[in-house]
Design a protein around this motif. Structure first.
Motif, PDB file in Angstrom:
ATOM      1  N   SER A 304       2.526   3.814  -4.017  1.00  0.00           N
ATOM      2  CA  SER A 304       2.708   5.152  -3.451  1.00  0.00           C
ATOM      3  C   SER A 304       3.509   5.084  -2.158  1.00  0.00           C
ATOM      4  CB  SER A 304       1.360   5.808  -3.184  1.00  0.00           C
ATOM      5  OG  SER A 304       0.598   5.823  -4.355  1.00  0.00           O
ATOM      6  N   ALA A 305       3.235   4.060  -1.353  1.00  0.00           N
ATOM      7  CA  ALA A 305       3.968   3.924  -0.087  1.00  0.00           C
ATOM      8  C   ALA A 305       5.457   3.723  -0.377  1.00  0.00           C
ATOM      9  CB  ALA A 305       3.424   2.745   0.708  1.00  0.00           C
ATOM     10  N   ARG A 306       5.736   2.872  -1.348  1.00  0.00           N
ATOM     11  CA  ARG A 306       7.127   2.575  -1.695  1.00  0.00           C
ATOM     12  C   ARG A 306       7.839   3.855  -2.140  1.00  0.00           C
ATOM     13  NH1 ARG A 306       6.084  -2.103  -3.814  1.00  0.00           N
ATOM     14  NH2 ARG A 306       5.672  -1.438  -5.921  1.00  0.00           N
ATOM     15  N   LEU A 309       8.340   6.458   0.657  1.00  0.00           N
ATOM     16  CA  LEU A 309       9.424   6.137   1.589  1.00  0.00           C
ATOM     17  C   LEU A 309      10.797   6.303   0.952  1.00  0.00           C
ATOM     18  CD1 LEU A 309       8.019   3.142   3.659  1.00  0.00           C
ATOM     19  CD2 LEU A 309       7.946   5.587   4.127  1.00  0.00           C
ATOM     20  N   GLU A 310      10.871   6.235  -0.380  1.00  0.00           N
ATOM     21  CA  GLU A 310      12.145   6.554  -1.041  1.00  0.00           C
ATOM     22  C   GLU A 310      12.495   8.012  -0.774  1.00  0.00           C
ATOM     23  OE1 GLU A 310      13.805   5.095  -4.523  1.00  0.00           O
ATOM     24  OE2 GLU A 310      13.864   3.438  -3.110  1.00  0.00           O
ATOM     25  N   LEU A 311      11.461   8.862  -0.754  1.00  0.00           N
ATOM     26  CA  LEU A 311      11.694  10.288  -0.551  1.00  0.00           C
ATOM     27  C   LEU A 311      11.765  10.636   0.933  1.00  0.00           C
ATOM     28  CD1 LEU A 311       9.192  11.588  -3.244  1.00  0.00           C
ATOM     29  CD2 LEU A 311      11.676  11.567  -3.414  1.00  0.00           C
ATOM     30  N   PHE A 312      10.877  10.023   1.714  1.00  0.00           N
ATOM     31  CA  PHE A 312      10.804  10.325   3.145  1.00  0.00           C
ATOM     32  C   PHE A 312      10.810   9.028   3.961  1.00  0.00           C
ATOM     33  CE2 PHE A 312       8.571  13.949   1.170  1.00  0.00           C
ATOM     34  CZ  PHE A 312       9.354  14.983   1.648  1.00  0.00           C
ATOM     35  N   ALA A 319       0.605   5.868   9.263  1.00  0.00           N
ATOM     36  CA  ALA A 319      -0.394   4.882   8.857  1.00  0.00           C
ATOM     37  C   ALA A 319      -1.441   5.498   7.933  1.00  0.00           C
ATOM     38  CB  ALA A 319      -1.065   4.301  10.090  1.00  0.00           C
ATOM     39  N   VAL A 320      -1.782   4.756   6.917  1.00  0.00           N
ATOM     40  CA  VAL A 320      -2.784   5.223   5.959  1.00  0.00           C
ATOM     41  C   VAL A 320      -4.158   5.176   6.621  1.00  0.00           C
ATOM     42  CG1 VAL A 320      -3.905   4.761   3.756  1.00  0.00           C
ATOM     43  CG2 VAL A 320      -1.458   4.343   4.034  1.00  0.00           C
TER      44      VAL A 320
ATOM     45  N   LEU B 488       2.933   2.791   6.181  1.00  0.00           N
ATOM     46  CA  LEU B 488       3.547   2.895   4.853  1.00  0.00           C
ATOM     47  C   LEU B 488       4.657   1.854   4.694  1.00  0.00           C
ATOM     48  CD1 LEU B 488       3.843   6.758   4.267  1.00  0.00           C
ATOM     49  CD2 LEU B 488       2.052   5.196   3.515  1.00  0.00           C
ATOM     50  N   GLY B 489       5.354   1.588   5.785  1.00  0.00           N
ATOM     51  CA  GLY B 489       6.448   0.625   5.718  1.00  0.00           C
ATOM     52  C   GLY B 489       5.965  -0.753   5.299  1.00  0.00           C
TER      53      GLY B 489
END
Lengths: 404, 869
Positions: A304-306, A309-312, A319-320, B488-489
């Motif tokens: 989901s993070a990946r 970050l493609e979108l935003f 941070a989660v 997230l990074g």
């Protein structure tokens, strides 16, 4: 305004169980409570007990990602959810409880030509049935959500989107509490901490339920138990074509307003919104395996993070804070199963997959009508359990691959 | 501001670092954190609180609480108390309107309190509904903490590492180090991870690896322990996991307990020992155990005057209150005794940091004797040692709350992250939110950045007292992963979602092709002139790269029987060297894919699938092979083979130039499969015709693909050969009403209603989905996939609706302008009643209805004469 200052109980403390009710509702989530509320409000049926194994809203009602929309694919689905959105829009005033329903708009991204065809199909069906929904191109997407990464140098470039202006997010717990208060004030009894252990029937008709707090006689049992539906229906001897899967979500630490619209990408199995508290809320696709285990997986966070970050890409440092899971009751055609079963007096609301919360008020009104009149309302006729015997499925599948 | 050098200090005074706070230069030393350097510079207010915008200062100084969240170098919500100081760092306050010291929003604290009790937003701003967006805009703006720079991009990609160890120790305190030493002494391979900077020194001499600062994020599925090591995410799998996460100091609940200058003992210890800072000049210490009270010695050594020590084991004050000026602590009242001070060290005991254990499956129970929650019944291969296991020195259990009494009417916080007061909790209970989970959701206690570290236990104590029950009956809320916030990074890592390209890709790029995404594949949309490409195929010859087609070899003695049983069409009687088309059905009779199957010899079949269906079909075949246990091998050759389709009236002439094979229609007829060399390349030649003209699909080993393609283009140039892309192919196949599975069909489509009853051989004993198709045949067809042509010149949108009586009754799945036919054509699902030649359809285009007529047979060459020519 005076309510702000005065302490008023939301609902009565849990009382003793009676030996008999007209209607027993299994499940104190959004559907169970909505059915109870509308039974009392629309039909004056108040001898109703809502039995909840844990606390109210402890299941899917409190774990979903709170998106409300009606831009479905099938005419049956659009009509049904369209009515649900209308009811949601009026619900806060009706319950006198602010549900924090913000209709900032909902964008389902298309990353390919073929996805655009599906979006077009949905927009056309939506428009014919009076639902505000249209396809926008890349420029349109940029206008609605300038923060989105529209570069073509990504794995899945954005080609366009389905835009649903009235889609939005709501405070899910508030829906549960507002409905519970409304039902309680009209005389419905809510019994948290009460688990149903058996459903009694005789001559093909329901006669009562067994619970961890004693037995109850009744003529009608409504099961609104989402991920647990097959287990509860099994108590009544009703097999359901449903499998239970988990769906995962997480929130980040609170941030100042960054994103108003809801962004959904089926291709990337991710949907993103920002709550009024400032957390970025991110959910994923239903996990492909069946389980009741509520522990989240780490791979979900990474994927989901990946994709997020493609979108935003701006959210790199967000941070989660916490992740959680919910159970989804998946039907073969991704449409719900609503209403009568082969056992008289045993009604179900299940098969929701990821759409259940969006339908709470319309499920409540239609199931209440069914209980009160004994007739299946036209709006939910396409969704009977019988359709799996007559091969009359209502395929939301094209719209369902993560379309929250 | 620094004390004289101290023995344990972490700073290197020989070198100075310069950083910027709100643009102003500040100084610190290597070994400082941003927080300690700011404290050294005299800063005491570090943040403004979530709801009331009260000034907040260092509280835990160990990365647990929300009090020191700031923006550092554009990154929001950084816990500066644990963020190592860097030269040139740019630090800013966040969640303020104005400055940290003068925040306009703090008006909410002064006058807004009574108007904003817990859950006030649920009971207000309901009517009129149209005003809600305005209210909401305001609410959204005051909520949230840090700011995201909207224009920012990715700054870097983080790495992910996978490691296996025998023993992973989480936590580098005394117990963790001991456990690591013991395991290492037994000869086990040990890695220890710790959040802080210290364990390296403590572990000195041990024969085990230390990774710090690094935070374990959770104990996930299969014992996976992801560790945030700053620049890299390490995914640990250990045979044994030792959790030594210690215990977390708990605040006391009394009015004014959030004032700047109120600290937990650990913060005092770190400020004095590690950074040689004096936390205050005059202090009151209130503690419930030895560890808390022992800070008195540290404070004295730092020159802090001790005004009063309250040992909760010896005395039980009824009233405690802190009072301040402008948010800074000024005095403490203990049972009416006023004590001027600028530091209040408080401790309500220590709560085992059990979250990782709970996630791993341990049961967590309230231990009334020690007044804390402790983990019991640990899962196999997970151990707990030290304080987290409940090994805590005995201490007193503090009161759930201390009343201020008299004039002390300051706010009394249960949760500093979310600004929840005891009054809020009492109100929630009175309103009926009487279970801890309901109250959590209503008051939002434990939902803030500390995730309950500092507020779970105090709120449970308060709940127990207000409900007249004990803590065990109240229970706790679920501890949700991750144990520490993670960006997230870092989670995203580098990402491995490669685009797939055929072996001919570079040639297409050279030809100036416009590429498009089809699933993971990059394919050619067109070479700039789709209409011209269509014309070339109709009039001369065209070539298209179809390497993306799924290519599966099914072989073995049962291969024929296997396919016979799997596909609705018949394959048992297919002669070697011949080809047959079929759809592939699910067990519910739905179309999942389609393609051609060539029989190479008795025991080998070459199965092609759609481009996007290759993996699914391959899995499907293997699944059934496993279920039936037949003598069949399934090999997915998709990536290993390239394929080019050469089609058009002059295709035979071109092929004849490149092969010795007799390509005459008599010896190589429609639906024949042959193996031969083409341009010197060993090929499997399939004479099939998806695009409707005489055509050959040439399949060869991928590395030859580029050469074969180039040779075809070169040798076909004088015949008028043009390469064509997907767009031309879509038009060509539509003229033949050939379907595209997944576009013209959906998850509910079956072969009968899709207009291919000839594919379904009901007289076969068995095939997957037969019962379902029989059912469809019996109940009759409800809808049909049919061709249509528009009356006018408008091309309807794909996805457009067939309208009957104003309602959606069917849908257009494909539509294109056909230059050959000079009209708009398409495929559509229509109600069975409309599936008759010439039936009129009304199709919605831009909100208007356009007329079309049903065409049941292919628009072009309905008898397939060109295919067979």
């Amino acid at each position: 305004m005076k309510d702000v200052f005065r302490q008023r109980r939301m609902w009565r403390p849990r009382g003793e169980l009676k030996r008999r009710y007209d209607v027993v509702i299994v499940g104190g989530g959004s559907h169970g409570l909505a059915t109870a509320y509308y039974l009392a409000k629309n039909h004056g049926i108040t001898d109703v007990a809502v039995l909840e194994r844990s606390y109210i809203g402890s299941g899917a009602a409190g774990r979903n990602t709170t998106i409300i929309r009606s831009n479905y694919r099938t005419p049956e689905g659009v009509a049904f959810y369209g009515r649900s959105v209308e009811l949601y829009e009026r619900l806060a005033a009706e319950l006198d409880f602010n549900l924090l329903f913000s209709q900032h708009g909902h964008l389902t991204l298309a990353h390919s030509d073929r996805a655009l065809i599906t979006m077009t199909e949905r927009a056309e069906v939506n428009q014919l049935l009076g639902v505000d929904s249209r396809v926008v191109d890349r420029d349109g997407v940029a206008g609605l959500c300038p923060e989105l990464n529209l570069s073509r140098e990504v794995t899945w470039p954005i080609e366009g989107a389905l835009y649903h202006r009235r889609g939005g997010i709501i405070r899910h717990d508030a829906v549960v509490w507002g409905l519970a208060r409304g039902a309680d004030r009209r005389g419905v009894e809510i019994h948290p901490g009460t688990e149903v252990t058996g459903i009694e029937s005789s001559n093909g008709r329901v006669t009562g339920v067994r619970t961890t707090r004693g037995d109850i006689a009744c003529d009608t049992v409504v099961s609104a138990t989402a991920g647990w539906s097959t287990l509860v229906a099994d108590l009544a001897g009703v097999p359901l074509p449903i499998t239970t899967h988990i769906l995962q979500a997480f929130v980040t630490e609170p941030l100042k307003p960054f994103l108003d619209v809801i962004i959904v990408s089926s291709q990337m199995h991710v949907y993103i919104s920002q709550t009024d508290r400032g957390e970025i809320l991110i959910g994923a696709e239903i996990e492909p395996y069946t389980t009741y285990l509520g522990t989240g997986t780490f791979g979900f966070l990474e994927d989901s993070a990946r994709h997020t970050l493609e979108l935003f890409p701006q959210l790199e440092h967000a941070a989660v804070l916490r992740q959680w899971t919910g159970l989804c009751d998946l039907s073969p055609d991704y449409s719900p199963i609503l209403g009568v079963t082969e056992v008289g007096g045993f009604l179900v609301s299940c098969g929701w997959g990821t759409y259940g919360f969006k339908a709470a008020p319309i499920v409540g009104t239609t199931l209440a009508e069914l209980v009160a009149t004994g007739r299946t309302p036209e709006l939910i006729a396409p969704f009977t359990l019988e359709r799996f015997s007559t091969d009359s499925l209502v395929s939301e599948l094209a719209a369902a691959a993560v379309s929250h | 501001m620094r004390l004289p050098p101290r023995p344990q200090e972490r700073i290197d005074r020989s070198r100075e670092l310069t950083f910027f706070f709100e643009g102003e230069p500040r100084h610190g030393f290597p070994g400082d954190t941003v927080g300690s350097a700011l404290f050294a510079s005299g800063r005491r207010v570090f943040s403004r609180s979530f709801k009331y915008h009260r000034p907040r200062g260092l509280l835990c100084c160990s990365g647990q609480c929300p009090n020191c969240l700031m923006q550092v170098d554009g990154v929001p919500n950084v816990r500066v108390c644990t963020m190592p100081l860097r030269e040139g760092a740019r630090v800013r306050g966040q969640n303020v309107l104005g400055s940290l010291d003068r925040d306009v929003m703090s008006v909410v604290d002064k006058i807004g309190g009574p108007f904003t009790p817990v859950g006030f937003y649920y009971r207000t701003m309901i009517r009129p509904r149209r005003a809600w967006p305005l209210y909401e805009r305001f609410l959204r703006n005051v909520a949230g903490l840090g700011k995201i720079d909207r224009g920012a991009g990715r700054t870097r990609r983080f790495d992910t590492e996978h490691r296996r160890v025998e023993v992973l120790v989480i936590g580098g305190g005394r117990a963790g180090i001991e456990a690591a030493r013991a395991a290492a002494a037994r000869g086990e391979q040990v890695v220890l991870v710790d959040e802080g900077l210290g364990p390296g020194e403590r572990a000195a001499g041990g024969s085990f690896e230390v990774i710090a600062p690094a935070r374990a994020l959770g104990i996930y599925e299969g014992g996976l322990v992801p560790v945030d090591a700053g620049q890299v995410l390490i995914r640990f799998r250990a045979r044994r996991i030792v959790v030594a996460t210690g215990a977390i100091e708990q605040p006391l609940v009394f009015p004014g307990n959030d004032l700047v200058g109120v600290m937990l003992p650990g913060a005092v210890r770190r400020l004095t020992d590690e950074w040689s800072l004096r936390p205050g000049s005059r202090a009151v210490v209130i503690g419930a155990d030895e560890r808390a009270l022992s800070v008195v010695a540290e404070l004295r050594s730092a020159g802090t005057e001790i005004a009063r020590v309250v040992d909760l084991r010896a005395e039980s004050p009824r009233r405690i209150a802190a009072e301040g000026k402008k948010g800074r602590l000024a005095s403490v009242l203990v049972d009416g005794e006023g004590l001027d001070c600028d530091l209040l060290v408080m401790s309500g005991g220590r709560q085992p940091a059990y979250s990782l254990l709970a996630q791993a499956g341990a049961r967590i129970e309230y231990d009334a004797g020690r007044g804390v929650f402790v983990p019991i019944e640990l899962p196999a291969s997970v151990e707990a040692v030290g304080a987290v296991a409940g090994e805590l020195p005995s201490g007193a259990t503090p009161a759930a709350t201390y009343e201020g009494g008299g004039k002390a009417r300051g706010k009394c916080f249960v949760c500093v992250c979310e600004d929840v007061t005891t009054k809020d909790v009492r109100r929630a209970i009175a309103e009926g939110f009487d279970s801890i989970e309901l109250a959590k959701r209503y008051t939002t206690v434990t939902m803030g950045p500390c995730q309950g570290r500092l507020c779970q236990l105090p709120s449970v104590r308060l709940y127990a007292r207000e409900n007249g029950t004990d803590e065990a009956a109240i229970g706790r809320t679920t501890a949700r992963p991750p144990w520490a916030p993670v960006s997230l990074g870092l989670l995203a890592g580098r990402g491995h979602e490669p685009a797939r390209r055929t072996s001919i890709h570079e040639r297409h790029v050279q030809l100036g092709a416009r590429m498009m995404w089809t699933g993971a594949w990059r394919r050619v949309h067109s070479y700039g002139d789709p209409a011209g490409e269509v014309r070339a195929v109709h009039e001369a010859v065209g070539a298209i790269d179809v390497s993306t087609l799924g290519k599966i070899l099914v072989s073995g003695p049962d291969a024929a029987a296997f396919l016979e049983r799997l596909y609705p069409n018949r394959f048992g009687d297919l002669r070697p060297g011949r080809i047959r088309y079929s759809v592939l059905g699910t067990d519910a009779g739905r179309i999942m894919d389609d393609g051609t199957i060539a029989r190479l010899d008795d025991d080998r079949f070459y199965v092609t699938t759609t481009s996007t269906g290759a993996d699914v079909v391959s899995e499907w075949l293997e699944w059934w092979n496993a279920v039936w246990g037949m003598g069949v091998e399934v090999v997915n050759l998709t990536g290993a083979l390239a394929a080019v389709n050469v089609a058009g009236p002059r295709a035979r002439e071109l092929l004849g130039r490149l092969t010795d094979l007799d390509v005459s229609n008599e010896s190589f007829s429609y639906l024949d499969a042959k193996q031969a060399h083409v341009a010197g390349v060993p090929c499997l030649l399939l004479r099939i015709g998806f695009v409707g003209e005489l055509g050959y699909e040439l399949h060869c080993s991928s590395p030859y693909g580029e050469y074969l393609w180039s040779t075809l283009l070169e040798r076909g140039a004088d015949l008028g050969l043009r390469p064509f892309g997907l767009e031309a192919q879509r038009v060509l196949r539509l003229e033949k009403q050939h379907i595209l599975v997944g576009q013209d069909t959906d998850s509910e489509s079956n072969a009968l209603e899709a207009g291919m009853p000839w594919v379904v051989k009901f007289d076969k004993d068995e095939f997957v989905g037969k019962w379902a198709l029989e059912h469809v045949r019996e109940r009759g067809l409800r809808e049909r996939l049919v061709g249509f042509e528009m009356t006018g010149w408008t091309v309807p949108p794909e996805g457009g609706q067939i309208v009957v009586d104003g309602r959606p009754a069917g849908r257009v799945t494909s539509a294109r302008w056909s230059g050959e036919l000079r009209r708009a054509i398409g495929l559509a699902w229509v109600p069975a009643a409309l599936a008759e030649e010439d039936a009129e359809l009304a199709i919605r285009v831009d909100g208007r209805l356009e007329q079309a007529r049903v065409r049941l047979r292919p628009f072009l060459d309905p008898d397939g004469e060109r295919l067979r020519s």
